[in-house]
Write an enzyme that holds these catalytic residues in place. Structure first.
Site, PDB file in Angstrom:
ATOM      1  N   ALA A  41       0.798  -1.222   0.000  1.00  8.70           N
ATOM      2  CA  ALA A  41       0.000   0.000   0.000  1.00  8.70           C
ATOM      3  C   ALA A  41       0.837   1.281   0.000  1.00  8.70           C
ATOM      4  CB  ALA A  41      -0.983  -0.033   1.168  1.00  8.70           C
ATOM      5  N   ASP A 233      -3.901  -2.965   3.681  1.00  8.17           N
ATOM      6  CA  ASP A 233      -4.068  -2.131   2.491  1.00  8.17           C
ATOM      7  C   ASP A 233      -5.106  -1.046   2.710  1.00  8.17           C
ATOM      8  OD1 ASP A 233      -3.116  -4.945   1.682  1.00  8.17           O
ATOM      9  OD2 ASP A 233      -2.500  -3.619   0.055  1.00  8.17           O
TER      10      ASP A 233
END
Lengths: 355, 355
Positions: A41, A233
């Protein structure tokens, strides 16, 4: 260094090759994110910001912002689950909103991208220092030696710029001489654990063992896991966590075996607009990531088929771990319960945008 | 057919090749079980019995039983978890105990092996008919269509002689026209799901989708699994179930999402001497099954490396699912709770030996 080039490591061929690739257009950045040359991420966020810079280089002198809308849109469509992507794009968009010239646009997109990189290093270091305290406590209680940590996927420095999120406490503990042993879930289908986390830990000399994703439950029953430590994420504002598919199963096993389950995250991964995990979109990727696999045959990287040709496959990239199975969140500002109240206690201002 | 040869399918190369291999000595049978050319608890038992027959063919005229001790011992050492192995060997041992001539030994070992095969077909068919009722009920309640079943590893006809254990209810339901969709866990590290279960289901035209082992938890949360159905390599007398590594994680997810979790087994898989799962040995296999994988590159089956060369790996073959997470056991005599009382209600005589 060529100022019109952004260099990345093509993570698809790790650990067999360390390939540095030049990105020369925003389309290159789109491809790099979508095809997972870069992943994780925070690194997706940083790459998107540099993609905006490459897009600025391509911009016509007139219609700057119209052009940039296309750039943002192309980058935004690459991957749906990591919220850092839209966070980084929003940051660029706001920073350049009032600019009138291409040269200002180029300078500002580069400045924002560099800021994101510098902040990422600091944020990941701070996550590590907070998480370190949990490992130290585990080390001192019962004199556990080594402290055994299970991690899933890769939330290491290859998912960020430096330190990583889930690996940052591990690196800090290792630097302080705390004996560690890391159980590395291979993390099918893309094997980010077996390929990238194992490689990262090996580079630092940290003892680790790769296991099939199926194994963690038994290890926890056998008392061979002291704590679980993963990244995310996207974290909903109630503490529900989206992370690589399979994280939820490990959290369930941890819960049933009284093993603490920690999630490390920069606040840029918090989605203040998602009231629970149900609001987080789950990426469906190419089924060929299930039916085929790549590996090193001693000479080259080869791709082989695993399944019967006629069999369908489904490739869901992420799952949701309900907050009730998360012992705590480790952020750059400290450790908090995985709950709205817990998150607000550290981030009372809500949507976090570093100044 | 050559009476001194036992033919098996080398399951290591499925689904890419259907290779029939001749076993010509008890050492061949040892290799076939140990290296998993054949696998699956019931088929391991049957192959061991045929291994005794091959051993009988090799026996000297004098010292028959001394020779057979070596044969039993070699076969017994191949794999530790499936109890059918020692069950089959005990059965041969008892049947030949009083025999004096090599020709009687050969005839009797063959007769026992053939009996085991014939019984296996009947037992698996009966398991299927009992399990069918559960699928029918699911089909009629809420008009679920198709009934979505998740299975782990291969408990199909390639794990037995015919029908399979966990797949037998599926085959029976399919034959009766109940619409089905099977979620097939790929089942790392040996991928018996992706390779063998998917191939078996495809052969019968049963709709199925291969998924990474990490995926089942999310699918259950999403309401896309109506029931789980797995086999077992050994069931303790209290209902704890040893099955392929990763089964426990699926049972936890099923428990948390109110999805019924069924285990199908012939009574030869019950270990009356194991009072709980803690008494069941867990096989540790070669770490190269984790670090390397084989697949089809379009021309040949190739083996490639997945992990960094320096990284250790641990390969545990089975895990224990506590009885509390098993909705019921499906046996050849009917369905019972996964508890000592439940099992005794169907098998009051204890150690089951068909007459």
């Amino acid at each position: 260094m060529d100022p019109e080039v952004v260099q990345i490591i093509d993570q698809r061929v790790l650990p067999h090759q360390l390939a540095v690739v030049d990105l020369r257009s925003h389309h290159d950045a789109v491809m790099a994110i979508k095809e997972m040359w870069v992943r994780g991420a925070p690194l997706i966020g940083a790459t998107a910001a540099f993609g905006c810079y490459l897009g600025a280089l391509e911009a016509p002198e007139k219609g700057l912002h119209h052009h940039m809308q296309t750039v943002y849109s192309d980058l935004h469509k690459t991957r749906p689950t990591a919220v850092n992507l839209s966070w980084a794009l929003d940051r660029v968009r706001k920073a350049v909103a009032d600019l009138q010239t291409k040269s200002d646009l180029i300078k500002m997109t580069m400045a924002v991208a560099q800021d994101i990189v510098e902040e990422d290093v600091k944020i990941c270091r701070d996550i590590g220092l907070h998480g370190l305290s949990l490992i130290e406590t585990m080390h001192h209680s019962n004199e556990r030696s080594p402290v055994q940590i299970l991690t899933h996927c890769n939330a290491g420095r290859m998912a960020t710029i430096e330190w990583g999120t889930a690996t940052s406490p591990i690196y800090h503990a290792h630097e302080r001489g705390i004996p560690l042993h890391i159980w590395v879930d291979e993390t099918r289908p893309r094997n980010q654990g077996a390929r990238i986390t194992a490689w990262e830990l090996g580079e630092r000399g940290i003892p680790h063992t790769v296991i099939a994703d199926n194994t963690g439950g038994l290890l926890m029953r056998q008392g061979k896991v002291d704590l679980c430590l993963v990244g995310t994420d996207r974290t909903a504002s109630n503490g529900d966590v989206a992370n690589k598919i399979g994280t939820y199963l490990k959290a369930l096993a941890a819960h049933h075996n009284n093993v603490p389950f920690y999630v490390a995250l920069p606040s840029s991964s918090i989605d203040w607009n998602a009231s629970s995990g149900d609001d987080i979109p789950i990426e469906e990727r190419d089924p060929e990531e299930i039916t085929h696999i790549s590996g090193f045959d001693g000479e080259v990287i080869r791709r082989v088929q695993l399944t019967p040709g006629e069999s369908a496959a489904l490739n869901l990239g992420f799952d949701i771990t309900p907050a009730e199975f998360v012992t705590a969140l480790i952020t750059e500002r400290g450790i908090c319960p995985a709950s709205e109240q817990g998150i607000r206690s550290l981030f009372p201002e809500g949507n976090y945008c570093p100044t």
